[in-house]
Design a protein around this motif. Structure first.
Motif, PDB file in Angstrom:
ATOM      1  N   MET A   1       0.728  -1.243  -0.187  1.00  0.00           N
ATOM      2  CA  MET A   1      -0.223   0.132  -0.401  1.00  0.00           C
ATOM      3  C   MET A   1       0.881   0.999   0.030  1.00  0.00           C
ATOM      4  SD  MET A   1      -3.452  -1.624   0.031  1.00  0.00           S
ATOM      5  CE  MET A   1      -3.997  -0.246   0.816  1.00  0.00           C
ATOM      6  N   PRO A   2       0.120   1.696  -0.247  1.00  0.00           N
ATOM      7  CA  PRO A   2       1.509   3.367  -0.201  1.00  0.00           C
ATOM      8  C   PRO A   2       1.149   4.009   0.685  1.00  0.00           C
ATOM      9  CG  PRO A   2      -1.373   3.964  -1.734  1.00  0.00           C
ATOM     10  CD  PRO A   2      -0.814   2.620  -1.545  1.00  0.00           C
ATOM     11  N   THR A   3       2.681   3.852   1.262  1.00  0.00           N
ATOM     12  CA  THR A   3       3.209   4.987   2.140  1.00  0.00           C
ATOM     13  C   THR A   3       2.646   7.133   2.738  1.00  0.00           C
ATOM     14  OG1 THR A   3       4.948   5.767   4.022  1.00  0.00           O
ATOM     15  CG2 THR A   3       5.280   5.998   1.647  1.00  0.00           C
ATOM     16  N   ILE A   4       1.586   6.867   3.827  1.00  0.00           N
ATOM     17  CA  ILE A   4       1.483   8.152   4.178  1.00  0.00           C
ATOM     18  C   ILE A   4       2.657   9.079   5.308  1.00  0.00           C
ATOM     19  CG2 ILE A   4      -0.823   7.903   3.355  1.00  0.00           C
ATOM     20  CD1 ILE A   4      -1.497   8.066   6.543  1.00  0.00           C
ATOM     21  N   THR A   5       3.352   8.209   4.993  1.00  0.00           N
ATOM     22  CA  THR A   5       4.261   8.988   6.624  1.00  0.00           C
ATOM     23  C   THR A   5       5.316  10.452   6.632  1.00  0.00           C
ATOM     24  OG1 THR A   5       6.430   6.917   5.746  1.00  0.00           O
ATOM     25  CG2 THR A   5       5.019   6.344   7.696  1.00  0.00           C
ATOM     26  N   SER A   6       5.260  10.934   4.919  1.00  0.00           N
ATOM     27  CA  SER A   6       5.883  11.479   4.715  1.00  0.00           C
ATOM     28  C   SER A   6       5.416  12.714   4.307  1.00  0.00           C
ATOM     29  CB  SER A   6       6.680  11.603   3.508  1.00  0.00           C
ATOM     30  OG  SER A   6       5.900  11.438   3.022  1.00  0.00           O
ATOM     31  N   GLY A   7       3.961  12.683   4.637  1.00  0.00           N
ATOM     32  CA  GLY A   7       3.530  13.663   4.348  1.00  0.00           C
ATOM     33  C   GLY A   7       2.901  14.173   6.410  1.00  0.00           C
ATOM     34  N   LEU A   8       2.139  13.125   6.680  1.00  0.00           N
ATOM     35  CA  LEU A   8       2.469  13.029   7.826  1.00  0.00           C
ATOM     36  C   LEU A   8       3.569  13.902   8.374  1.00  0.00           C
ATOM     37  CD1 LEU A   8       0.281  12.479  10.459  1.00  0.00           C
ATOM     38  CD2 LEU A   8       1.398  10.559  10.682  1.00  0.00           C
ATOM     39  N   ALA A   9       4.590  13.904   8.357  1.00  0.00           N
ATOM     40  CA  ALA A   9       5.680  14.330   9.201  1.00  0.00           C
ATOM     41  C   ALA A   9       5.859  15.735   8.608  1.00  0.00           C
ATOM     42  CB  ALA A   9       7.422  13.390   8.943  1.00  0.00           C
TER      43      ALA A   9
ATOM     44  N   ALA B   1       2.736  17.112   8.061  1.00  0.00           N
ATOM     45  CA  ALA B   1       2.291  18.248   8.465  1.00  0.00           C
ATOM     46  C   ALA B   1       2.544  18.566  10.435  1.00  0.00           C
ATOM     47  CB  ALA B   1       0.982  17.468   8.699  1.00  0.00           C
ATOM     48  N   VAL B   2       3.403  17.702  10.948  1.00  0.00           N
ATOM     49  CA  VAL B   2       3.867  17.469  12.583  1.00  0.00           C
ATOM     50  C   VAL B   2       4.430  18.994  12.143  1.00  0.00           C
ATOM     51  CG1 VAL B   2       5.111  15.970  14.110  1.00  0.00           C
ATOM     52  CG2 VAL B   2       3.247  15.473  12.345  1.00  0.00           C
TER      53      VAL B   2
ATOM     54  N   ALA C   1       4.773  26.310  14.153  1.00  0.00           N
ATOM     55  CA  ALA C   1       2.804  26.795  14.019  1.00  0.00           C
ATOM     56  C   ALA C   1       3.235  27.718  15.793  1.00  0.00           C
ATOM     57  CB  ALA C   1       1.984  26.855  13.544  1.00  0.00           C
ATOM     58  N   THR C   2       3.810  26.523  16.685  1.00  0.00           N
ATOM     59  CA  THR C   2       3.356  26.067  17.624  1.00  0.00           C
ATOM     60  C   THR C   2       4.217  27.277  18.349  1.00  0.00           C
ATOM     61  OG1 THR C   2       2.281  24.252  17.782  1.00  0.00           O
ATOM     62  CG2 THR C   2       3.221  25.211  19.979  1.00  0.00           C
ATOM     63  N   GLN C   3       5.523  27.391  17.656  1.00  0.00           N
ATOM     64  CA  GLN C   3       6.960  27.660  18.474  1.00  0.00           C
ATOM     65  C   GLN C   3       6.640  29.507  17.880  1.00  0.00           C
ATOM     66  OE1 GLN C   3      10.131  26.301  16.366  1.00  0.00           O
ATOM     67  NE2 GLN C   3      11.696  27.683  16.851  1.00  0.00           N
ATOM     68  N   GLN C   4       5.898  29.246  16.983  1.00  0.00           N
ATOM     69  CA  GLN C   4       6.187  30.608  16.159  1.00  0.00           C
ATOM     70  C   GLN C   4       4.797  31.494  16.962  1.00  0.00           C
ATOM     71  OE1 GLN C   4       7.576  32.735  13.665  1.00  0.00           O
ATOM     72  NE2 GLN C   4       6.553  34.589  14.723  1.00  0.00           N
ATOM     73  N   VAL C   5       3.731  31.290  16.862  1.00  0.00           N
ATOM     74  CA  VAL C   5       3.452  31.828  18.633  1.00  0.00           C
ATOM     75  C   VAL C   5       3.184  32.210  20.100  1.00  0.00           C
ATOM     76  CG1 VAL C   5       0.670  31.159  19.662  1.00  0.00           C
ATOM     77  CG2 VAL C   5       0.932  30.792  17.727  1.00  0.00           C
ATOM     78  N   ALA C   6       3.928  31.039  20.157  1.00  0.00           N
ATOM     79  CA  ALA C   6       5.576  31.336  21.503  1.00  0.00           C
ATOM     80  C   ALA C   6       6.181  32.124  21.190  1.00  0.00           C
ATOM     81  CB  ALA C   6       5.703  30.153  21.969  1.00  0.00           C
TER      82      ALA C   6
END
Length: 288
Positions: free
Chosen positions: A54-62, A64-65, A71-76
């Motif tokens: 099956m095609p892997t989706i770990t690269s896209g998930l990484a 996004a994370v 974004a969280t660091q920028q908010v901080a």
């Protein structure tokens, strides 16, 4: 004729040969298909052992994370920067308030110092005025004494009638005016000055006459016509000398007798007592 000759037959007509052939072909094809399917049935029944990836989706998930973490660091960072700005604003407000309080305190201290200096100056001026009054009183007494002794001594030699009168002949208001003028000798000359320590020419003349209750105009042009015109050969102490034409004079002084005058000359010499030969006046007026 047979008895059955007129009975219609119930048998269906024969079908055409083409339709029969078509049906036979279709039936044969169906049977052939069933046969093929039956023959292939046992081979398809074997279990499938091939693994499908099956095609892997770990690269896209990484990705996004990682974006979420950034974004969280920028908010901080934004919150931290805002906190620093708020703290700086509070510090600036406190500093401004403190500076304002200090400015108010200094202004009040300066105001008190100015008030104290003004009070001191007024006290000094009042003391000087008292001293001048005492000096004028003493001068009047001194100036009056020779006149009395002269009247009682017939052997006294009188001055020639053509010579100007001396200050020893001044009495009353004239003596006070002369004494006031002489008391200012050494004071500074300041344009527009009216005393007590700095004068211009007309300011000194006005103040001298005011000391005996006589109000004169403020400027030399008007003072040169404030009284009766008199000849320079018939002067009396207290007469006003002027330079320039009567009504447009540019300088005035007070004749003090003995061929001398007292005047606020200029910024270089200040208030001086000089001989009329030093700077011969144009004319004179008598107010008393």
């Amino acid at each position: 004729m047979s008895h059955t000759a007129h009975i219609p037959s119930h048998r269906k007509p024969r079908r055409r040969a083409s339709k029969s052939a078509l049906r036979a072909g279709v039936a044969g094809g169906v049977l052939s298909t069933v046969a093929v399917a039956g023959a292939a049935g046992p081979a398809q029944a074997e279990p499938v052992t091939q693994t499908i990836e099956m095609p892997t989706i770990t690269s896209g998930l990484a990705t996004a994370v990682a974006a979420s973490a950034q974004a969280t660091q920028q908010v901080a960072l934004d919150l931290e920067a805002q906190a620093h700005e708020d703290a700086a604003a509070q510090d600036a407000a406190k500093a401004a308030k403190k500076a304002k309080a200090e400015a108010v305190r200094k202004a009040e201290a300066k105001k008190k110092a100015e008030a104290a200096a003004k009070a001191k100056a007024e006290a000094e001026a009042e003391a000087k005025e008292r001293a001048e009054r005492a000096s004028r009183t003493a001068a009047r007494t001194t100036l009056s004494a020779p006149s009395s002794s002269s009247s009682g001594n017939s052997a006294t030699t009188s001055a020639p009638s053509s010579a100007p009168s001396t200050s020893s002949n001044a009495t009353g208001s004239a003596a006070s005016i002369v004494a006031f003028a002489k008391a200012q000798v050494g004071d500074a000359y300041v344009a527009g000055g009216t005393g007590p320590n700095a004068w211009d020419c007309s300011g000194l003349v006005q103040a001298a006459y005011r000391s005996v209750g006589i109000d004169l105009p403020r400027v030399s042009q008007a003072q040169s016509t404030a009284g009766t015109q008199v000849s320079l050969s018939n002067l009396q102490p207290g007469d006003i000398l002027y330079w320039g034409a009567a009504g447009s004079a540019y300088h005035v002084a007070i004749y003090v007798g003995g061929g001398q005058f007292v005047g606020a000359q200029n910024s270089s010499t200040g208030t001086v007592q000089r001989s009329m030969d030093y700077d011969r006046p144009t004319g004179a007026v008598r107010v008393l």
